[in-house]
Scaffold this active site. Structure first.
Site, PDB file in Angstrom:
ATOM      1  N   ASN A 187       8.079  -4.799  -4.618  1.00 33.85           N
ATOM      2  CA  ASN A 187       7.627  -3.495  -5.111  1.00 33.85           C
ATOM      3  C   ASN A 187       8.482  -3.077  -6.296  1.00 33.85           C
ATOM      4  O   ASN A 187       9.666  -3.403  -6.363  1.00 33.85           O
ATOM      5  CB  ASN A 187       7.788  -2.452  -3.993  1.00 33.85           C
ATOM      6  CG  ASN A 187       7.391  -1.051  -4.432  1.00 33.85           C
ATOM      7  OD1 ASN A 187       6.345  -0.846  -5.063  1.00 33.85           O
ATOM      8  ND2 ASN A 187       8.220  -0.063  -4.110  1.00 33.85           N
ATOM      9  N   ILE A 213       2.330   2.913   2.429  1.00 35.33           N
ATOM     10  CA  ILE A 213       3.307   2.029   3.079  1.00 35.33           C
ATOM     11  C   ILE A 213       2.580   0.944   3.866  1.00 35.33           C
ATOM     12  O   ILE A 213       1.596   1.224   4.553  1.00 35.33           O
ATOM     13  CB  ILE A 213       4.249   2.854   3.990  1.00 35.33           C
ATOM     14  CG1 ILE A 213       5.091   3.793   3.127  1.00 35.33           C
ATOM     15  CG2 ILE A 213       5.154   1.952   4.819  1.00 35.33           C
ATOM     16  CD1 ILE A 213       5.991   4.706   3.909  1.00 35.33           C
ATOM     17  N   HIS A 273       9.908   0.312  -8.240  1.00 38.28           N
ATOM     18  CA  HIS A 273      10.097   1.746  -8.011  1.00 38.28           C
ATOM     19  C   HIS A 273      10.827   2.356  -9.214  1.00 38.28           C
ATOM     20  O   HIS A 273      11.787   1.773  -9.721  1.00 38.28           O
ATOM     21  CB  HIS A 273      10.906   1.969  -6.727  1.00 38.28           C
ATOM     22  CG  HIS A 273      11.049   3.427  -6.396  1.00 38.28           C
ATOM     23  ND1 HIS A 273      10.002   4.161  -5.884  1.00 38.28           N
ATOM     24  CD2 HIS A 273      12.085   4.286  -6.545  1.00 38.28           C
ATOM     25  CE1 HIS A 273      10.399   5.414  -5.728  1.00 38.28           C
ATOM     26  NE2 HIS A 273      11.652   5.519  -6.117  1.00 38.28           N
ATOM     27  N   MET A 311       0.508   3.359  -3.588  1.00 37.58           N
ATOM     28  CA  MET A 311       1.131   4.517  -2.937  1.00 37.58           C
ATOM     29  C   MET A 311       0.811   4.602  -1.450  1.00 37.58           C
ATOM     30  O   MET A 311       0.366   5.644  -0.948  1.00 37.58           O
ATOM     31  CB  MET A 311       0.703   5.804  -3.661  1.00 37.58           C
ATOM     32  CG  MET A 311       1.178   5.853  -5.091  1.00 37.58           C
ATOM     33  SD  MET A 311       2.963   5.552  -5.205  1.00 37.58           S
ATOM     34  CE  MET A 311       3.287   6.084  -6.860  1.00 37.58           C
ATOM     35  N   GLU A 342       9.135  -2.420   6.134  1.00 37.05           N
ATOM     36  CA  GLU A 342       8.295  -1.312   6.633  1.00 37.05           C
ATOM     37  C   GLU A 342       8.902   0.051   6.302  1.00 37.05           C
ATOM     38  O   GLU A 342       8.245   1.075   6.457  1.00 37.05           O
ATOM     39  CB  GLU A 342       8.022  -1.454   8.140  1.00 37.05           C
ATOM     40  CG  GLU A 342       9.202  -1.178   9.037  1.00 37.05           C
ATOM     41  CD  GLU A 342      10.046  -2.419   9.298  1.00 37.05           C
ATOM     42  OE1 GLU A 342       9.984  -3.373   8.497  1.00 37.05           O
ATOM     43  OE2 GLU A 342      10.772  -2.424  10.302  1.00 37.05           O
ATOM     44  N   SER A 375      -0.726   0.173 -15.419  1.00 41.88           N
ATOM     45  CA  SER A 375      -0.073  -0.362 -16.623  1.00 41.88           C
ATOM     46  C   SER A 375       0.834  -1.554 -16.289  1.00 41.88           C
ATOM     47  O   SER A 375       0.958  -2.482 -17.087  1.00 41.88           O
ATOM     48  CB  SER A 375       0.700   0.734 -17.372  1.00 41.88           C
ATOM     49  OG  SER A 375       1.782   1.193 -16.610  1.00 41.88           O
ATOM     50  N   ASP A 417      10.609   2.174   0.184  1.00 43.41           N
ATOM     51  CA  ASP A 417      11.483   1.852  -0.948  1.00 43.41           C
ATOM     52  C   ASP A 417      12.851   1.306  -0.514  1.00 43.41           C
ATOM     53  O   ASP A 417      13.878   1.577  -1.142  1.00 43.41           O
ATOM     54  CB  ASP A 417      11.649   3.073  -1.874  1.00 43.41           C
ATOM     55  CG  ASP A 417      10.313   3.517  -2.453  1.00 43.41           C
ATOM     56  OD1 ASP A 417       9.466   2.644  -2.701  1.00 43.41           O
ATOM     57  OD2 ASP A 417      10.105   4.718  -2.639  1.00 43.41           O
TER      58      ASP A 417
HETATM   59  C1  GAR Z   1       5.208   2.856 -11.696  1.00 42.89           C
HETATM   60  O1  GAR Z   1       6.046   3.613 -12.517  1.00 42.89           O
HETATM   61  C2  GAR Z   1       5.915   2.480 -10.408  1.00 42.89           C
HETATM   62  O2  GAR Z   1       7.284   2.350 -10.569  1.00 42.89           O
HETATM   63  C3  GAR Z   1       5.568   3.646  -9.513  1.00 42.89           C
HETATM   64  O3  GAR Z   1       4.247   3.959  -9.840  1.00 42.89           O
HETATM   65  C4  GAR Z   1       4.032   3.706 -11.216  1.00 42.89           C
HETATM   66  C5  GAR Z   1       2.698   3.011 -11.373  1.00 42.89           C
HETATM   67  O4  GAR Z   1       2.326   2.945 -12.718  1.00 42.89           O
HETATM   68  N1  GAR Z   1       5.730   3.292  -8.144  1.00 42.89           N
HETATM   69  C6  GAR Z   1       6.226   4.092  -7.209  1.00 42.89           C
HETATM   70  O5  GAR Z   1       6.555   5.236  -7.414  1.00 42.89           O
HETATM   71  C7  GAR Z   1       6.347   3.451  -5.822  1.00 42.89           C
HETATM   72  N2  GAR Z   1       7.216   4.166  -4.986  1.00 42.89           N
HETATM   73  P1  GAR Z   1       1.165   1.970 -13.199  1.00 42.89           P
HETATM   74  O6  GAR Z   1      -0.040   2.215 -12.278  1.00 42.89           O
HETATM   75  O7  GAR Z   1       0.862   2.415 -14.606  1.00 42.89           O
HETATM   76  O8  GAR Z   1       1.670   0.570 -13.122  1.00 42.89           O
END
Ligand code: GAR
Length: 187
Positions: free
Chosen positions: A105, A90, A107, A88, A140, A15, A143
């Site tokens: 990134n 690293i 988060h 997802m 590296e 999204s 978050d």
């Molecule tokens: C997002 O909410 C992002 O913040 C999170 O994954 C989701 C992806 O949503 N990222 C993490 O947790 C990274 N540590 P999307 O695929 O709908 O954009």
């Protein structure tokens, strides 16, 4: 304005990718999304890349040298910035060093709080008053890295994991593009 070539890395729904693609249609938005890299062949976000005719590369993170393969594709496409949007996995120190350009990134928490997975569950368990999302430079370490943009909202007593995710992601659709604008305003 000359737009910078961007690559968005995804693993899931996509999204944020969809939102960035929408924003990038704007003439004054500093990036053009030229490439999508995905490490999950079942990711819904793949459909978004295809629908928007964006060059797409599926990577197998279990294969040897997968990061080398990504670096080659990034170079071939003259990519100046990587936006991790729900990727997802690293990235290694050597990958970041060899790429040598911007990697950011998003988060779903107010970093440095709640790094890692199961963010909403932990936020609720900890009875936080506020939450939000953060865009940061990628290092590296998980978050971590310099914070570029962060926005928050108050958690309501009736909020649950589903409502927190929805509210956080709605905020992400504002914060991610804002962070990208901020990066290119400063150079
Ligand atoms: C997002 O909410 C992002 O913040 C999170 O994954 C989701 C992806 O949503 N990222 C993490 O947790 C990274 N540590 P999307 O695929 O709908 O954009």
């Amino acid at each position: 304005m000359v737009k910078k070539n961007a690559c968005v890395f995804i693993s899931g729904t996509g999204s944020n990718l969809k939102n960035l693609l929408k924003r990038a249609r704007d003439y004054s938005f500093p990036i053009k999304i030229k490439l999508v890299i995905c490490n999950n062949k079942k990711a819904l976000g793949l459909k978004i890349a295809k629908k928007n005719s964006i060059r797409l590369h599926l990577v197998d993170t279990k294969s040897r040298n997968f990061e080398k393969k990504i670096l080659k594709i990034l170079r071939e496409n003259n990519i100046s910035i990587i936006c991790l949007a729900g990727y997802m996995k690293i990235l290694s120190k050597s990958f970041l060093k060899e790429f040598g350009k911007k990697v950011i990134n998003i988060h779903p928490s107010l970093l440095p709080k709640f790094k890692g997975l199961n963010t909403f569950q932990r936020i609720l368990k900890n009875r936080e008053v506020m939450t939000g999302c953060t865009v940061h430079a990628v290092t590296e370490n998980l978050d971590a890295g310099k914070i570029i943009s962060k926005k928050s909202f108050y958690i309501k007593p009736k909020d649950n994991e589903i409502s927190l995710k929805r509210k956080t992601q709605n905020l992400e659709y504002k914060v991610f593009p804002e962070a990208i604008i901020k990066i290119y305003r400063n150079i």
